[in-house]
Enzyme design. Structure first.
Site, PDB file in Angstrom:
ATOM      1  N   GLY A  11       0.874  -1.276   0.077  1.00  0.00           N
ATOM      2  CA  GLY A  11      -0.108  -0.047  -0.064  1.00  0.00           C
ATOM      3  C   GLY A  11       0.839   1.228   0.081  1.00  0.00           C
ATOM      4  CD  GLN A  12      -0.469   7.369   0.672  1.00  0.00           C
ATOM      5  OE1 GLN A  12      -1.394   7.054   1.310  1.00  0.00           O
ATOM      6  NE2 GLN A  12       0.008   8.722   0.609  1.00  0.00           N
ATOM      7  CG  ASP A  34      -0.761  -6.207   0.253  1.00  0.00           C
ATOM      8  OD1 ASP A  34      -1.771  -6.584  -0.171  1.00  0.00           O
ATOM      9  OD2 ASP A  34      -0.571  -5.206   0.583  1.00  0.00           O
ATOM     10  CG  ASP A  49      -7.022 -12.674   3.803  1.00  0.00           C
ATOM     11  OD1 ASP A  49      -7.074 -11.963   5.088  1.00  0.00           O
ATOM     12  OD2 ASP A  49      -8.030 -12.477   3.018  1.00  0.00           O
ATOM     13  CE1 TYR A 139      -8.872   3.107   8.004  1.00  0.00           C
ATOM     14  CE2 TYR A 139      -9.229   5.473   8.182  1.00  0.00           C
ATOM     15  CZ  TYR A 139      -8.353   4.389   8.098  1.00  0.00           C
ATOM     16  OH  TYR A 139      -7.049   4.680   8.229  1.00  0.00           O
ATOM     17  CE  LYS A 143      -6.770   1.627  10.467  1.00  0.00           C
ATOM     18  NZ  LYS A 143      -5.433   0.786  10.726  1.00  0.00           N
TER      19      LYS A 143
HETATM   20  P1  NAD Z   1      -3.523   1.242   1.322  1.00  0.00           P
HETATM   21  O1  NAD Z   1      -5.088   1.238   1.176  1.00  0.00           O
HETATM   22  O2  NAD Z   1      -2.760   2.144   0.533  1.00  0.00           O
HETATM   23  O3  NAD Z   1      -2.507  -0.232   1.614  1.00  0.00           O
HETATM   24  C1  NAD Z   1      -3.282  -1.091   2.280  1.00  0.00           C
HETATM   25  C2  NAD Z   1      -2.775  -2.516   1.792  1.00  0.00           C
HETATM   26  O4  NAD Z   1      -3.543  -3.532   2.651  1.00  0.00           O
HETATM   27  C3  NAD Z   1      -3.137  -2.797   0.525  1.00  0.00           C
HETATM   28  O5  NAD Z   1      -1.834  -3.039  -0.287  1.00  0.00           O
HETATM   29  C4  NAD Z   1      -3.940  -3.911   0.571  1.00  0.00           C
HETATM   30  O6  NAD Z   1      -3.872  -4.918  -0.608  1.00  0.00           O
HETATM   31  C5  NAD Z   1      -3.748  -4.609   1.821  1.00  0.00           C
HETATM   32  N1  NAD Z   1      -4.887  -5.382   2.088  1.00  0.00           N
HETATM   33  C6  NAD Z   1      -6.318  -5.070   2.219  1.00  0.00           C
HETATM   34  N2  NAD Z   1      -6.792  -6.109   2.831  1.00  0.00           N
HETATM   35  C7  NAD Z   1      -5.938  -7.225   2.988  1.00  0.00           C
HETATM   36  C8  NAD Z   1      -5.982  -8.468   3.490  1.00  0.00           C
HETATM   37  N3  NAD Z   1      -7.331  -8.958   4.017  1.00  0.00           N
HETATM   38  N4  NAD Z   1      -4.854  -9.077   3.914  1.00  0.00           N
HETATM   39  C9  NAD Z   1      -3.872  -8.448   3.245  1.00  0.00           C
HETATM   40  N5  NAD Z   1      -3.308  -7.419   2.950  1.00  0.00           N
HETATM   41  C10 NAD Z   1      -4.558  -6.699   2.756  1.00  0.00           C
HETATM   42  O7  NAD Z   1      -3.379   1.826   2.951  1.00  0.00           O
HETATM   43  P2  NAD Z   1      -2.238   2.904   3.299  1.00  0.00           P
HETATM   44  O8  NAD Z   1      -2.397   4.167   3.048  1.00  0.00           O
HETATM   45  O9  NAD Z   1      -0.725   2.134   2.922  1.00  0.00           O
HETATM   46  O10 NAD Z   1      -2.301   2.566   5.077  1.00  0.00           O
HETATM   47  C11 NAD Z   1      -1.770   1.658   5.618  1.00  0.00           C
HETATM   48  C12 NAD Z   1      -2.281   1.651   7.137  1.00  0.00           C
HETATM   49  O11 NAD Z   1      -2.051   2.987   7.869  1.00  0.00           O
HETATM   50  C13 NAD Z   1      -3.511   1.429   7.167  1.00  0.00           C
HETATM   51  O12 NAD Z   1      -3.907   0.688   8.370  1.00  0.00           O
HETATM   52  C14 NAD Z   1      -4.431   2.771   7.213  1.00  0.00           C
HETATM   53  O13 NAD Z   1      -5.455   2.765   8.009  1.00  0.00           O
HETATM   54  C15 NAD Z   1      -3.217   3.706   8.092  1.00  0.00           C
HETATM   55  N6  NAD Z   1      -3.424   4.943   7.960  1.00  0.00           N
HETATM   56  C16 NAD Z   1      -3.185   5.542   6.544  1.00  0.00           C
HETATM   57  C17 NAD Z   1      -3.195   6.878   6.521  1.00  0.00           C
HETATM   58  C18 NAD Z   1      -2.850   7.505   4.915  1.00  0.00           C
HETATM   59  O14 NAD Z   1      -3.102   8.712   4.821  1.00  0.00           O
HETATM   60  N7  NAD Z   1      -2.465   6.671   4.046  1.00  0.00           N
HETATM   61  C19 NAD Z   1      -3.606   7.729   7.471  1.00  0.00           C
HETATM   62  C20 NAD Z   1      -4.193   7.006   8.675  1.00  0.00           C
HETATM   63  C21 NAD Z   1      -3.887   5.864   8.720  1.00  0.00           C
HETATM   64  N1  SER Z   2      -5.906   9.014   5.120  1.00  0.00           N
HETATM   65  C1  SER Z   2      -7.186   8.214   5.813  1.00  0.00           C
HETATM   66  C2  SER Z   2      -7.841   8.181   4.927  1.00  0.00           C
HETATM   67  O1  SER Z   2      -8.420   9.240   4.162  1.00  0.00           O
HETATM   68  C3  SER Z   2      -7.000   8.629   7.117  1.00  0.00           C
HETATM   69  O2  SER Z   2      -6.974   7.434   7.859  1.00  0.00           O
HETATM   70  O3  SER Z   2      -8.952   7.209   4.939  1.00  0.00           O
END
Ligand code: NAD
Ligand code: SER
Length: 316
Positions: A11-12, A34, A49, A139, A143
């Site tokens: 992911g990101q 992943d 998963d 969501y 969390k």
């Molecule tokens: P993302 O959506 O880019 O990546 C999530 C990853 O989880 C994906 O690669 C997806 O394939 C994988 N995934 C989904 N379901 C799955 C499963 N059942 N088994 C295995 N993998 C699975 O999210 P992100 O932006 O990289 O966020 C990472 C973490 O940080 C998350 O927990 C998110 O809640 C948290 N977060 C992110 C942000 C943000 O702005 N990016 C902000 C707050 C919190």
């Molecule tokens: N950047 C995230 C969202 O918009 C916050 O957890 O879902």
């Protein structure tokens, strides 16, 4: 210290965090996983998963995993499309990680929470570490429940689980995966490719944000902190800046003067409106020394510089 397992590594955040961990500990010491293969593989990766109990236990035992970074989740906007499925992935995944961590005596677990735990009853300005949290999205509910489970496992089983409430994260290395703050990444790609962007939030929607470099450094600093410094086992408030789409567009215009933004708010506006505008991250600052490096101007300049240097990453 050996073997780190990153869940949801494609992911990101996972794309960048996994690279940072590999630079630090060595490629073979960091196992990524992943649902799919990564776009670019830079070390051992497996398909897993997070809800698969036997699968996770096997990976931990066969690879001598000592720490887990549990990033896998469905984010705010995507989560509203299938609330029950989002709850199952976000909660069953976390409980599987916490149970396995206790059973396998892991050293430490990282769990990212989010500003999505905040809701309409939470103070909007300088949101304190503890307040009324009644999140409006599935969501956010998952969390906040996850934070409470982390706190429970720390108290009941002595599990060293650490967590941050990330604000919106902006980075050039990887695309966002279905959040409400995704506009703040998309806007840079659209500005550089097309000179214009249609934003799905209103111009004055102020949200807390952070540059990816700061998010990764914060995560590593929290995980490095001596155990006696960690007094909060729910999740730490964390922030670097707050801005609106209008302010971000004005900053981009300083680099790309012809850039034009339009606004067509959609269902994500209600999600953003349920969150808060600024965050008090005093506990993270006091307890483990958190300080952000990037403000809006520094982040914007670096995003444009990096995307100009890596045009293959631009997405239209
Ligand atoms: P993302 O959506 O880019 O990546 C999530 C990853 O989880 C994906 O690669 C997806 O394939 C994988 N995934 C989904 N379901 C799955 C499963 N059942 N088994 C295995 N993998 C699975 O999210 P992100 O932006 O990289 O966020 C990472 C973490 O940080 C998350 O927990 C998110 O809640 C948290 N977060 C992110 C942000 C943000 O702005 N990016 C902000 C707050 C919190
Ligand atoms: N950047 C995230 C969202 O918009 C916050 O957890 O879902």
């Amino acid at each position: 210290m050996a073997k780190i397992l990153v869940l949801g590594a494609n992911g990101q955040v996972g794309t960048v965090l996994s690279e940072a961990l590999r630079r630090r500990w060595g490629r073979e010491e960091v196992l990524t996983s992943d649902l799919n293969a990564p776009r670019q593989q830079s070390g051992p990766h497996l398909l897993l998963d997070v809800r698969d109990e036997a699968g996770l236990r096997k990976v931990i035992e066969e690879n001598g995993v000592r720490q887990i970074y549990h990033l896998a989740a469905i984010l705010s906007a995507r989560g509203e499309k299938d609330p029950l499925q989002t709850w199952k992935i976000n909660m069953d995944g976390l409980l599987n990680v916490l149970e396995s961590a206790v059973a396998c005596h892991l050293e430490r677990v990282f769990y990212p929470s989010s500003m999505a735990v905040f809701g309409p009853t939470t103070p909007r300005e300088m949101t304190p570490q503890e307040a009324s949290f009644i999140p409006a999205t599935v969501y956010g509910i998952s969390k906040y429940s996850g934070e409470l489970w982390c706190n429970y496992y720390a108290g009941r089983y002595g599990l060293d689980v650490r967590s941050i409430r990330y604000p919106g994260i902006v980075g050039w290395q990887s695309p966002p995966g279905g959040g409400t703050t995704d506009y703040a990444v998309e806007i840079f790609h659209a500005a550089l490719l097309h000179g214009k962007y249609t934003c799905f939030l209103k111009p004055d929607t102020r949200l807390p944000m952070m540059y990816m470099d700061d998010s990764i450094r914060a995560t590593l600093e929290l995980m490095d902190a001596p155990t006696e410094k960690i007094r909060h086992r729910t999740a730490y408030n964390l922030t670097a800046m707050s801005f609106t789409p209008e302010e971000l567009a004005a900053e981009i215009c300083r680099h790309l003067p012809g850039f034009h933004i339009e606004y067509k708010p959609d269902f994500r506006q209600a999600i953003a409106d349920s969150w808060t505008a600024s965050i008090d991250d005093g506990c993270a600052r006091e307890e483990w020394g958190w300080r952000p490096d990037y403000d809006l101007a520094q982040m914007t300049a670096d995003m444009i510089k990096q995307l100009n240097s890596n045009p293959d990453l631009l997405k239209g």
